[in-house]
Each structure stands twice: as C-alpha cells, then as structure tokens.
Design a protein around this motif. Structure first.
Motif, PDB file in Angstrom:
ATOM      1  N   SER A  98       0.883  -1.013   0.001  1.00 57.25           N
ATOM      2  CA  SER A  98       0.018  -0.061   0.216  1.00 57.25           C
ATOM      3  C   SER A  98       0.947   1.278  -0.026  1.00 57.25           C
ATOM      4  CB  SER A  98      -0.903  -0.051   1.397  1.00 57.25           C
ATOM      5  OG  SER A  98      -1.743   1.095   1.126  1.00 57.25           O
ATOM      6  N   LEU A  99       1.046   1.886  -1.252  1.00 60.86           N
ATOM      7  CA  LEU A  99       1.812   2.955  -1.219  1.00 60.86           C
ATOM      8  C   LEU A  99       0.860   4.371  -1.196  1.00 60.86           C
ATOM      9  CD1 LEU A  99       3.601   1.501  -4.329  1.00 60.86           C
ATOM     10  CD2 LEU A  99       4.275   1.317  -2.055  1.00 60.86           C
ATOM     11  N   VAL A 100       0.981   5.180  -0.080  1.00 62.12           N
ATOM     12  CA  VAL A 100       0.291   6.283   0.156  1.00 62.12           C
ATOM     13  C   VAL A 100       1.073   7.515  -0.255  1.00 62.12           C
ATOM     14  CG1 VAL A 100      -0.836   7.197   2.134  1.00 62.12           C
ATOM     15  CG2 VAL A 100      -0.619   4.952   1.971  1.00 62.12           C
ATOM     16  N   ARG A 101       0.355   8.322  -0.764  1.00 57.71           N
ATOM     17  CA  ARG A 101       0.841   9.797  -1.139  1.00 57.71           C
ATOM     18  C   ARG A 101       2.127   9.491  -1.941  1.00 57.71           C
ATOM     19  NH1 ARG A 101       0.458  13.327   3.528  1.00 57.71           N
ATOM     20  NH2 ARG A 101       2.635  12.407   4.306  1.00 57.71           N
ATOM     21  N   ILE A 102       2.295   8.860  -3.159  1.00 57.66           N
ATOM     22  CA  ILE A 102       3.188   8.530  -4.069  1.00 57.66           C
ATOM     23  C   ILE A 102       3.725   9.670  -4.325  1.00 57.66           C
ATOM     24  CG2 ILE A 102       2.327   6.527  -4.541  1.00 57.66           C
ATOM     25  CD1 ILE A 102       1.650   7.438  -7.203  1.00 57.66           C
ATOM     26  N   THR A 103       3.397  10.987  -4.318  1.00 53.02           N
ATOM     27  CA  THR A 103       4.019  12.281  -4.937  1.00 53.02           C
ATOM     28  C   THR A 103       5.024  12.522  -3.723  1.00 53.02           C
ATOM     29  OG1 THR A 103       2.224  13.403  -3.913  1.00 53.02           O
ATOM     30  CG2 THR A 103       2.294  13.083  -6.230  1.00 53.02           C
ATOM     31  N   ASP A 104       5.352  11.978  -2.529  1.00 52.23           N
ATOM     32  CA  ASP A 104       6.283  12.158  -1.730  1.00 52.23           C
ATOM     33  C   ASP A 104       7.495  11.515  -2.207  1.00 52.23           C
ATOM     34  OD1 ASP A 104       4.617  13.443   0.203  1.00 52.23           O
ATOM     35  OD2 ASP A 104       4.589  11.866   1.862  1.00 52.23           O
ATOM     36  N   HIS A 105       7.256  10.388  -3.159  1.00 50.63           N
ATOM     37  CA  HIS A 105       8.649   9.638  -3.488  1.00 50.63           C
ATOM     38  C   HIS A 105       8.933  10.217  -5.078  1.00 50.63           C
ATOM     39  CE1 HIS A 105       8.600   7.313  -0.155  1.00 50.63           C
ATOM     40  NE2 HIS A 105       7.434   7.117  -0.085  1.00 50.63           N
ATOM     41  N   LEU A 106       7.823  10.575  -5.869  1.00 55.61           N
ATOM     42  CA  LEU A 106       7.903  10.764  -7.282  1.00 55.61           C
ATOM     43  C   LEU A 106       7.752  12.528  -7.374  1.00 55.61           C
ATOM     44  CD1 LEU A 106       5.642   8.070  -8.656  1.00 55.61           C
ATOM     45  CD2 LEU A 106       8.228   8.002  -8.580  1.00 55.61           C
ATOM     46  N   GLY A 107       7.665  13.319  -6.486  1.00 56.38           N
ATOM     47  CA  GLY A 107       6.984  14.570  -6.787  1.00 56.38           C
ATOM     48  C   GLY A 107       5.763  14.685  -7.646  1.00 56.38           C
ATOM     49  N   VAL A 108       5.480  15.877  -8.233  1.00 53.69           N
ATOM     50  CA  VAL A 108       4.199  15.858  -8.830  1.00 53.69           C
ATOM     51  C   VAL A 108       4.246  15.876 -10.155  1.00 53.69           C
ATOM     52  CG1 VAL A 108       3.011  17.043  -6.827  1.00 53.69           C
ATOM     53  CG2 VAL A 108       4.381  18.420  -8.572  1.00 53.69           C
ATOM     54  N   ASP A 109       5.613  15.969 -10.640  1.00 48.10           N
ATOM     55  CA  ASP A 109       5.767  15.977 -12.258  1.00 48.10           C
ATOM     56  C   ASP A 109       6.707  15.084 -12.630  1.00 48.10           C
ATOM     57  OD1 ASP A 109       5.709  16.612 -14.942  1.00 48.10           O
ATOM     58  OD2 ASP A 109       7.184  18.200 -14.800  1.00 48.10           O
ATOM     59  N   PHE A 110       6.400  13.856 -12.919  1.00 48.65           N
ATOM     60  CA  PHE A 110       7.515  12.336 -13.422  1.00 48.65           C
ATOM     61  C   PHE A 110       7.063  11.976 -14.615  1.00 48.65           C
ATOM     62  CE2 PHE A 110       3.939  11.768 -10.133  1.00 48.65           C
ATOM     63  CZ  PHE A 110       3.619  10.718 -10.595  1.00 48.65           C
ATOM     64  N   PHE A 111       7.463  11.102 -15.053  1.00 52.12           N
ATOM     65  CA  PHE A 111       7.383  10.287 -16.198  1.00 52.12           C
ATOM     66  C   PHE A 111       6.964   8.706 -16.033  1.00 52.12           C
ATOM     67  CE2 PHE A 111      10.549  13.712 -16.971  1.00 52.12           C
ATOM     68  CZ  PHE A 111       9.984  14.318 -18.029  1.00 52.12           C
ATOM     69  N   MET A 112       6.424   8.046 -16.991  1.00 49.90           N
ATOM     70  CA  MET A 112       6.240   6.885 -17.080  1.00 49.90           C
ATOM     71  C   MET A 112       7.548   6.146 -16.371  1.00 49.90           C
ATOM     72  SD  MET A 112       6.757   3.813 -19.030  1.00 49.90           S
ATOM     73  CE  MET A 112       5.796   2.576 -19.515  1.00 49.90           C
TER      74      MET A 112
END
Length: 157
Positions: free
Chosen positions: A105-119
């Motif tokens: 269960s990966l919560v708030r994935i933007t904490d790891h990826l940011g809000v602008d990322f790629f495939m």
C-alpha cells in the motif's frame, strides 16, 4: 522472484492493457477478490483535485499497456470507505494485490515521485516496491521473441 515468474506465466493468457474504472466499494472488492489468483491487481486511488493524481494516472495508463498481464484499476478515494484524512492527504495512492492478499500500500506516492514525473519513474517505483517484475530480469524464453527488440542481433553472451 521464482513465484512471480511462475505466476506471470500461469496468468499470461489474460490480457488487460488499460485501466479499469471502478465506481463503488463493491466494484473495488470484486476487482480484487474475483480475479484469478495468478493475476496481480494494481489499484490507483485518487482524487481529481489533488496534485499529482493526473500525472500518476497518465503514467499508469502507459505502464498498463506495457504490463498487459497485470490488471490495473482506479477508483476515487471518495468512493471507498477510507478516513477523511486519507482522502485529503493520502492520495495519490497505489495498492497491489495478488490472490486476495495486499502486497503493498503506497500512500501519497508524490512524496517519492514529486508531482511531475514520467512513465519510467512510475514503472521503476512499482518495480522497487515489488508490484511489477523488472522485465530485464525475466528470461527471454518467458518474455517471448517479440519482447526483446532492444537486443542487437550481433550480441552474444
């Protein structure tokens, strides 16, 4: 790894290649519980107005095409019985399921990826968290001839 490869081979006849929209909590449960045991199910939990959810969805659509043996679904957080806190600050989130069991269960994935990322960032993130198999580690005999296009015909090991 061996179990993942065996499950991949057993479920390889099922193909998805897109993201299935779920609208209710019952559809959420059925997407997991009524799927073949060898099929991995990845559920994207989102809210349209939350930063990073749109980018996550666009990236997951591309990942779903690449991993057509995996069942990808999405559901708004407001459609499932989650806490108000989670609905406000836990999304975008991803859950991985197989044989009715929660793998991650990966919560708030933007904490790891940011809000602008790629495939490729999303794909790597899912591999790192055990939800996808790194295709480069799957032997060619399992991948099949169509999936090793990046290899040079002159390469020999």
């Amino acid at each position: 790894m061996q179990d993942m490869v065996e499950n991949h081979s057993a479920a390889s006849s099922k193909r998805f290649g897109n993201i299935i929209d779920l609208v209710t909590g019952e559809e959420f449960l059925n997407a997991i519980d009524k799927e073949d045991k060898g099929v991995s199910v990845i559920i994207f939990i989102y809210e349209n107005e939350v930063a990073g959810c749109s980018t996550s969805y666009q990236c997951l659509k591309l990942v779903a095409k690449e991993y057509s043996h995996v069942k990808f679904c999405r559901i708004p957080a407001s459609a499932v019985p989650l806490s108000k806190e989670f609905k406000n600050s836990g999304v975008p989130a991803i859950q991985g399921w197989r044989a009715g069991e929660l793998l991650a269960s990966l919560v708030r994935i933007t904490d790891h990826l940011g809000v602008d990322f790629f495939m490729s960032d999303m794909e790597s993130y899912l591999i790192e968290n055990g939800l996808l198999i790194d295709k480069s580690l799957v032997p060619t005999v399992i991948r099949g001839p169509a999936n090793h296009a990046g290899q040079n015909a002159n390469d020999s090991d």
